[in-house]
Scaffold this active site. Structure first.
Site, PDB file in Angstrom:
ATOM      1  N   HIS A 141       1.126  -1.407   0.419  1.00 45.66           N
ATOM      2  CA  HIS A 141      -0.291  -0.156   0.119  1.00 45.66           C
ATOM      3  C   HIS A 141       0.423   1.391   0.553  1.00 45.66           C
ATOM      4  O   HIS A 141       0.031   2.669  -0.236  1.00 45.66           O
ATOM      5  CB  HIS A 141      -1.021  -0.254   1.264  1.00 45.66           C
ATOM      6  CG  HIS A 141      -2.042  -1.546   0.873  1.00 45.66           C
ATOM      7  ND1 HIS A 141      -1.966  -1.233   0.008  1.00 45.66           N
ATOM      8  CD2 HIS A 141      -2.128  -1.742   2.716  1.00 45.66           C
ATOM      9  CE1 HIS A 141      -3.201  -2.839   0.663  1.00 45.66           C
ATOM     10  NE2 HIS A 141      -3.567  -3.046   1.601  1.00 45.66           N
TER      11      HIS A 141
ATOM     12  N   ASP B   3      -2.651 -11.017  -1.728  1.00 44.28           N
ATOM     13  CA  ASP B   3      -2.795 -10.324  -0.883  1.00 44.28           C
ATOM     14  C   ASP B   3      -4.961  -9.844  -0.936  1.00 44.28           C
ATOM     15  O   ASP B   3      -4.672 -10.207  -2.047  1.00 44.28           O
ATOM     16  CB  ASP B   3      -2.655  -9.326  -0.027  1.00 44.28           C
ATOM     17  CG  ASP B   3      -2.924  -8.915   2.007  1.00 44.28           C
ATOM     18  OD1 ASP B   3      -2.156  -9.392   2.162  1.00 44.28           O
ATOM     19  OD2 ASP B   3      -3.406  -8.045   1.750  1.00 44.28           O
TER      20      ASP B   3
ATOM     21  N   HIS C 242      -5.581  -8.055  -0.046  1.00 43.89           N
ATOM     22  CA  HIS C 242      -5.975  -6.566  -0.241  1.00 43.89           C
ATOM     23  C   HIS C 242      -5.192  -5.508  -1.478  1.00 43.89           C
ATOM     24  O   HIS C 242      -4.403  -6.501  -1.492  1.00 43.89           O
ATOM     25  CB  HIS C 242      -5.944  -5.222   0.808  1.00 43.89           C
ATOM     26  CG  HIS C 242      -6.988  -5.578   1.950  1.00 43.89           C
ATOM     27  ND1 HIS C 242      -5.760  -6.291   3.389  1.00 43.89           N
ATOM     28  CD2 HIS C 242      -7.939  -4.988   2.896  1.00 43.89           C
ATOM     29  CE1 HIS C 242      -6.217  -6.314   4.112  1.00 43.89           C
ATOM     30  NE2 HIS C 242      -8.089  -5.972   4.023  1.00 43.89           N
TER      31      HIS C 242
END
Length: 279
Positions: free
Chosen positions: A99, A136, A138
């Protein structure tokens, strides 16, 4: 997180690895960070001058200890990349900080370990084309932003459609799953996508973000994979890399099940499979 201590302890206890296979990384240096992240952003991190809103989006209180820890994680994935070129596979018990964007952090990620290691391999001429397999739960939004327009890197993210981040970036290949997707649907889609990638891109190195927040027990995941399904996911990726003779680095990514034993077991399966397949 305690899993970073418990995972190597479990692997040593059961004999999956031995002490000689562990290494303590060196912190990554600024030159390698700046190949991915902006000068302004790194300066803010180093001087601990991020704004309150920037810190809030990251999710951790900003401190020198946090920055030093992040640099160690970056150094770990970078060293794993060098090891994988020699041994075929290497694993970071942390990492997967997907991220982190080029100019900011998000979602408990300050710097992007996979991007830093991939850019180093490419810039040094050690590899020519890199595939990032991000499984993952996300989306790997920061990684997608960093490599947007770079045809040397193919970003593949298979993630929860309605999960964080709410504003998704565009990867080279995104597969968004509805809440509650289980083993059969997930594994069938993954097999299909690996075949598609084979047709579209011919990598010579793979980074695997192997987050275990896809489990049904995960507090944040919203998918429904079993431990066996998550293990089969990892087997599919690692066997795919092995059969194609692609060096691979696995970063552990997320995992937020209520019971820490489930998280450690799911991550340990990734290491067990690497040993079984490669050694």
């Amino acid at each position: 997180m305690s899993k970073y201590d418990l995972l190597p302890q479990q692997l040593l206890y059961e004999g999956t690895i031995d002490e000689e296979q562990l290494f303590v990384p060196e912190p990554v240096d600024s030159t390698k960070i700046l190949a991915v992240h902006s000068t302004e952003y790194l300066s803010k991190l180093e001087s601990l001058t991020l704004s309150k809103s920037e810190i809030r989006v990251i999710g951790f209180p900003l401190s020198r200890k946090l920055i030093d820890r992040e640099k160690l994680i970056m150094g770990g994935t970078l060293q794993c990349a060098i090891e994988a070129l020699e041994h075929g596979v290497s694993m970071n018990v942390a990492g997967g900080t997907h991220h982190a964007f080029s100019d900011r952090g998000e979602g408990f990620c300050l710097l992007n370990d996979i991007a830093i290691a991939a850019r180093f391999l490419l810039d040094q001429g050690l590899v020519s084309k890199v595939l990032i397999v991000d499984l993952d739960v996300h989306q790997g939004n920061g990684t997608a932003e960093i490599f947007r327009g770079d045809d040397r890197v193919f970003t593949f993210s298979m993630h929860g459609k309605k999960n964080y981040p709410h504003r998704k970036e565009e990867s080279d290949l995104d597969v968004a799953l509805e809440d509650g997707a289980g083993d059969d649907e997930y594994l069938s889609l993954l097999e299909m996508q690996l075949d598609r990638i084979t047709d579209r891109f011919n990598p010579d190195f793979v980074f695997f973000q192997s987050g275990v927040d896809v489990l049904a027990t995960d507090k944040l995941g919203r998918l429904a994979l079993t431990l066996a399904g998550c293990k089969q996911r990892d087997r599919m990726v690692l066997e795919w890399c092995f059969k194609k003779r692609l060096p691979v680095v696995a970063s552990m990514g997320g995992g937020y099940s209520e019971k820490i034993g489930i998280i450690v077991e799911a991550h340990a399966n990734t290491f067990r499979l690497a040993r079984e397949i490669y050694f």
